[in-house]
Design a protein around this motif. Sequence first.
Motif, PDB file in Angstrom:
ATOM      1  N   ASP A   1       0.828  -1.209   0.000  1.00 35.42           N
ATOM      2  CA  ASP A   1       0.000   0.000   0.000  1.00 35.42           C
ATOM      3  C   ASP A   1       0.864   1.262   0.000  1.00 35.42           C
ATOM      4  OD1 ASP A   1      -2.211  -1.550  -0.030  1.00 35.42           O
ATOM      5  OD2 ASP A   1      -2.774  -1.239   2.065  1.00 35.42           O
ATOM      6  N   MET A   2       1.993   1.222   0.696  1.00 33.01           N
ATOM      7  CA  MET A   2       2.895   2.381   0.700  1.00 33.01           C
ATOM      8  C   MET A   2       3.414   2.663  -0.704  1.00 33.01           C
ATOM      9  SD  MET A   2       5.045   1.613   4.196  1.00 33.01           S
ATOM     10  CE  MET A   2       6.227   2.914   3.862  1.00 33.01           C
ATOM     11  N   TRP A   3       3.750   1.608  -1.425  1.00 33.54           N
ATOM     12  CA  TRP A   3       4.213   1.758  -2.812  1.00 33.54           C
ATOM     13  C   TRP A   3       3.117   2.388  -3.665  1.00 33.54           C
ATOM     14  CZ3 TRP A   3       8.761  -0.240  -5.319  1.00 33.54           C
ATOM     15  CH2 TRP A   3       8.717  -0.189  -6.717  1.00 33.54           C
ATOM     16  N   TYR A   4       1.897   1.928  -3.490  1.00 32.97           N
ATOM     17  CA  TYR A   4       0.766   2.436  -4.271  1.00 32.97           C
ATOM     18  C   TYR A   4       0.455   3.884  -3.901  1.00 32.97           C
ATOM     19  CZ  TYR A   4      -4.124   2.931  -5.730  1.00 32.97           C
ATOM     20  OH  TYR A   4      -5.300   3.383  -6.271  1.00 32.97           O
ATOM     21  N   GLU A   5       0.388   4.162  -2.605  1.00 26.84           N
ATOM     22  CA  GLU A   5       0.030   5.505  -2.156  1.00 26.84           C
ATOM     23  C   GLU A   5       1.131   6.520  -2.459  1.00 26.84           C
ATOM     24  OE1 GLU A   5      -2.770   6.541  -1.038  1.00 26.84           O
ATOM     25  OE2 GLU A   5      -3.794   4.613  -0.822  1.00 26.84           O
ATOM     26  N   ALA A   6       2.380   6.078  -2.482  1.00 29.35           N
ATOM     27  CA  ALA A   6       3.482   7.013  -2.743  1.00 29.35           C
ATOM     28  C   ALA A   6       3.375   7.609  -4.141  1.00 29.35           C
ATOM     29  CB  ALA A   6       4.823   6.304  -2.568  1.00 29.35           C
ATOM     30  N   ARG A   7       2.998   6.815  -5.115  1.00 23.41           N
ATOM     31  CA  ARG A   7       2.874   7.337  -6.478  1.00 23.41           C
ATOM     32  C   ARG A   7       1.735   8.344  -6.578  1.00 23.41           C
ATOM     33  NH1 ARG A   7       0.627   7.445 -11.258  1.00 23.41           N
ATOM     34  NH2 ARG A   7      -1.280   6.507 -10.442  1.00 23.41           N
ATOM     35  N   ILE A   8       0.593   8.014  -5.958  1.00 27.26           N
ATOM     36  CA  ILE A   8      -0.548   8.931  -6.007  1.00 27.26           C
ATOM     37  C   ILE A   8      -0.217  10.245  -5.305  1.00 27.26           C
ATOM     38  CG2 ILE A   8      -2.940   9.243  -5.261  1.00 27.26           C
ATOM     39  CD1 ILE A   8      -3.337   6.262  -5.615  1.00 27.26           C
ATOM     40  N   GLN A   9       0.427  10.143  -4.147  1.00 31.54           N
ATOM     41  CA  GLN A   9       0.786  11.354  -3.419  1.00 31.54           C
ATOM     42  C   GLN A   9       1.809  12.181  -4.192  1.00 31.54           C
ATOM     43  OE1 GLN A   9      -0.748  12.432  -0.622  1.00 31.54           O
ATOM     44  NE2 GLN A   9       0.404  14.323  -1.025  1.00 31.54           N
ATOM     45  N   ALA A  10       2.698  11.518  -4.916  1.00 30.91           N
ATOM     46  CA  ALA A  10       3.681  12.249  -5.722  1.00 30.91           C
ATOM     47  C   ALA A  10       2.994  13.048  -6.825  1.00 30.91           C
ATOM     48  CB  ALA A  10       4.686  11.273  -6.318  1.00 30.91           C
ATOM     49  N   VAL A  11       1.984  12.466  -7.446  1.00 29.18           N
ATOM     50  CA  VAL A  11       1.236  13.179  -8.491  1.00 29.18           C
ATOM     51  C   VAL A  11       0.532  14.397  -7.899  1.00 29.18           C
ATOM     52  CG1 VAL A  11      -0.660  12.994 -10.140  1.00 29.18           C
ATOM     53  CG2 VAL A  11       0.944  11.092  -9.880  1.00 29.18           C
ATOM     54  N   ILE A  12      -0.092  14.214  -6.737  1.00 35.32           N
ATOM     55  CA  ILE A  12      -0.799  15.330  -6.092  1.00 35.32           C
ATOM     56  C   ILE A  12       0.183  16.431  -5.702  1.00 35.32           C
ATOM     57  CG2 ILE A  12      -2.161  15.975  -4.066  1.00 35.32           C
ATOM     58  CD1 ILE A  12      -3.397  13.182  -4.136  1.00 35.32           C
TER      59      ILE A  12
ATOM     60  N   THR B   1       6.512  11.873 -15.548  1.00 34.64           N
ATOM     61  CA  THR B   1       7.757  11.355 -16.097  1.00 34.64           C
ATOM     62  C   THR B   1       8.707  11.021 -14.952  1.00 34.64           C
ATOM     63  OG1 THR B   1       8.776  13.543 -16.261  1.00 34.64           O
ATOM     64  CG2 THR B   1       7.446  12.788 -18.145  1.00 34.64           C
ATOM     65  N   ARG B   2       9.774  10.321 -15.282  1.00 40.32           N
ATOM     66  CA  ARG B   2      10.735   9.947 -14.244  1.00 40.32           C
ATOM     67  C   ARG B   2      11.330  11.189 -13.589  1.00 40.32           C
ATOM     68  NH1 ARG B   2      16.228   9.210 -14.793  1.00 40.32           N
ATOM     69  NH2 ARG B   2      17.242   7.966 -13.156  1.00 40.32           N
ATOM     70  N   ALA B   3      11.644  12.201 -14.375  1.00 39.28           N
ATOM     71  CA  ALA B   3      12.221  13.431 -13.819  1.00 39.28           C
ATOM     72  C   ALA B   3      11.230  14.150 -12.913  1.00 39.28           C
ATOM     73  CB  ALA B   3      12.671  14.349 -14.956  1.00 39.28           C
ATOM     74  N   GLN B   4       9.957  14.117 -13.270  1.00 39.98           N
ATOM     75  CA  GLN B   4       8.943  14.776 -12.447  1.00 39.98           C
ATOM     76  C   GLN B   4       8.745  14.042 -11.122  1.00 39.98           C
ATOM     77  OE1 GLN B   4       5.701  14.711 -15.243  1.00 39.98           O
ATOM     78  NE2 GLN B   4       6.182  16.740 -16.096  1.00 39.98           N
ATOM     79  N   TYR B   5       8.785  12.717 -11.157  1.00 42.61           N
ATOM     80  CA  TYR B   5       8.686  11.965  -9.903  1.00 42.61           C
ATOM     81  C   TYR B   5       9.845  12.304  -8.968  1.00 42.61           C
ATOM     82  CZ  TYR B   5       4.905   8.820 -11.387  1.00 42.61           C
ATOM     83  OH  TYR B   5       3.695   8.298 -11.768  1.00 42.61           O
TER      84      TYR B   5
ATOM     85  N   THR C   1      -4.984  21.959  -7.808  1.00 48.42           N
ATOM     86  CA  THR C   1      -5.411  20.938  -6.846  1.00 48.42           C
ATOM     87  C   THR C   1      -5.878  19.697  -7.593  1.00 48.42           C
ATOM     88  OG1 THR C   1      -6.084  22.639  -5.274  1.00 48.42           O
ATOM     89  CG2 THR C   1      -6.978  20.424  -4.954  1.00 48.42           C
ATOM     90  N   VAL C   2      -5.341  18.581  -7.195  1.00 50.63           N
ATOM     91  CA  VAL C   2      -5.705  17.288  -7.790  1.00 50.63           C
ATOM     92  C   VAL C   2      -6.094  16.346  -6.655  1.00 50.63           C
ATOM     93  CG1 VAL C   2      -4.870  15.298  -9.087  1.00 50.63           C
ATOM     94  CG2 VAL C   2      -4.181  17.604  -9.768  1.00 50.63           C
ATOM     95  N   ASN C   3      -7.255  15.735  -6.765  1.00 51.04           N
ATOM     96  CA  ASN C   3      -7.664  14.786  -5.727  1.00 51.04           C
ATOM     97  C   ASN C   3      -7.167  13.379  -6.067  1.00 51.04           C
ATOM     98  OD1 ASN C   3      -9.472  13.686  -7.647  1.00 51.04           O
ATOM     99  ND2 ASN C   3     -11.073  15.123  -7.033  1.00 51.04           N
TER     100      ASN C   3
ATOM    101  N   TYR D   1       3.171  17.058  -6.923  1.00 50.30           N
ATOM    102  CA  TYR D   1       3.774  17.703  -8.096  1.00 50.30           C
ATOM    103  C   TYR D   1       2.840  18.763  -8.673  1.00 50.30           C
ATOM    104  CZ  TYR D   1       5.686  18.361 -12.764  1.00 50.30           C
ATOM    105  OH  TYR D   1       6.189  18.927 -13.920  1.00 50.30           O
ATOM    106  N   HIS D   2       1.563  18.441  -8.817  1.00 49.11           N
ATOM    107  CA  HIS D   2       0.628  19.422  -9.378  1.00 49.11           C
ATOM    108  C   HIS D   2       0.417  20.592  -8.418  1.00 49.11           C
ATOM    109  CE1 HIS D   2      -0.302  16.234 -12.272  1.00 49.11           C
ATOM    110  NE2 HIS D   2      -0.874  17.174 -13.011  1.00 49.11           N
ATOM    111  N   THR D   3       0.496  20.324  -7.127  1.00 47.14           N
ATOM    112  CA  THR D   3       0.317  21.407  -6.153  1.00 47.14           C
ATOM    113  C   THR D   3       1.515  22.352  -6.150  1.00 47.14           C
ATOM    114  OG1 THR D   3      -1.042  19.970  -4.767  1.00 47.14           O
ATOM    115  CG2 THR D   3      -0.103  21.927  -3.730  1.00 47.14           C
ATOM    116  N   GLN D   4       2.726  21.798  -6.163  1.00 42.88           N
ATOM    117  CA  GLN D   4       3.932  22.622  -6.049  1.00 42.88           C
ATOM    118  C   GLN D   4       4.367  23.226  -7.379  1.00 42.88           C
ATOM    119  OE1 GLN D   4       6.985  20.250  -4.205  1.00 42.88           O
ATOM    120  NE2 GLN D   4       5.905  20.110  -2.233  1.00 42.88           N
TER     121      GLN D   4
END
Length: 335
Positions: A19-30, A52-56, A40-42, A32-35
């Motif tokens: 679950d940490m692996w799954y949630e980490a990607r979603i939180q990274a997307v949120i 992209t890899r650089a954005q992550y 705001t992305v839910n 990135y769009h916030t910063q």
Amino acid sequence: MEEVAARVVNKVCQKLVPDMWYEARIQAVITYHTQVHKTTVNKAQARTMQLTRAQYLLVPPSWLATHHATWEFMARRWCDPEWWEQTHKDARERRLKMAGPAHHQGSQSLNQYAKKWSAAHGGQPCGQFMAFALAHKGKTESEVSFNPEDPPSAYSNATVHSRISQYTAAARQVHGEDWDPSTHDLDGELVMRVGGGKKHGRYWIGDSTIDTASTPTLSSTDSAPPIRPQPTATQIQIEQVQASMEAKMEEKLREERERYEALMRSQMQAMFTYIQSTGAPPPPPDLFPGLAGGVPPPGGITPPSGASPAGTPNQSEASNFPISPTSPWTALPPQ
């Protein structure tokens, strides 16, 4: 106790780490769009987005802030199409092993499902146990109702029927045979004992509705009913397959027996008709009592009560069977 605690932690971590692996990607997307984009992305939107890899790499989580190699490895995996394909394949295989949908309550709790079902059905009362059963039949707006006698096919998941049956039997053992499960909330202690404790940190029935603080543990309960091990989904499926195979085998044997008896009756009828055409007396109809329904008499005519098999009334049966003149058997000479 430490060994038990270690086993529980190990089981819980087996779920939390993926679950940490799954949630980490979603939180990274949120993040990135916030910063970066100041938007705001839910979570629902983030699940369908990719970076992209650089954005992550720009938005590592706090618990990986000092582990750059680990975060880079995770970002590389998320950007690998082959990894995504294998992940989806594994998920499909796990889904195919399930007997049916987990439930129809969506993201709402069991209590919320009960309230919505009651509101959609004219204010009918809906207890926790009843809500658990209905949530495995259909959505709150659908025309579903609870009946303890419903077969396993009435539920979306075959394992639910066995849980409902076992819990009902245990509850009636404790509260009496007249106890109605649909009008009462779940008994936490019963769920704990019948379900064999908390498997993977979850209760056997209604995990979100049972108060953990007021529910005793297995080590502190010593009343009936006895503790039972939780059957796995595989065991339940095997039992259902065995029961289905036994039912099919019984049906096949019954059909074969009926065909055999029909064939025997037909052959006996043909034999009696042939014997009658030769002028010889037929055997009595009850000569073959093993056939269901008996063997019909020749021509379908039942002889009158007391009649001789040869059709000659008021004579002994032996007088109707004289020795043929051409028979090689002759009477014994007088002594």
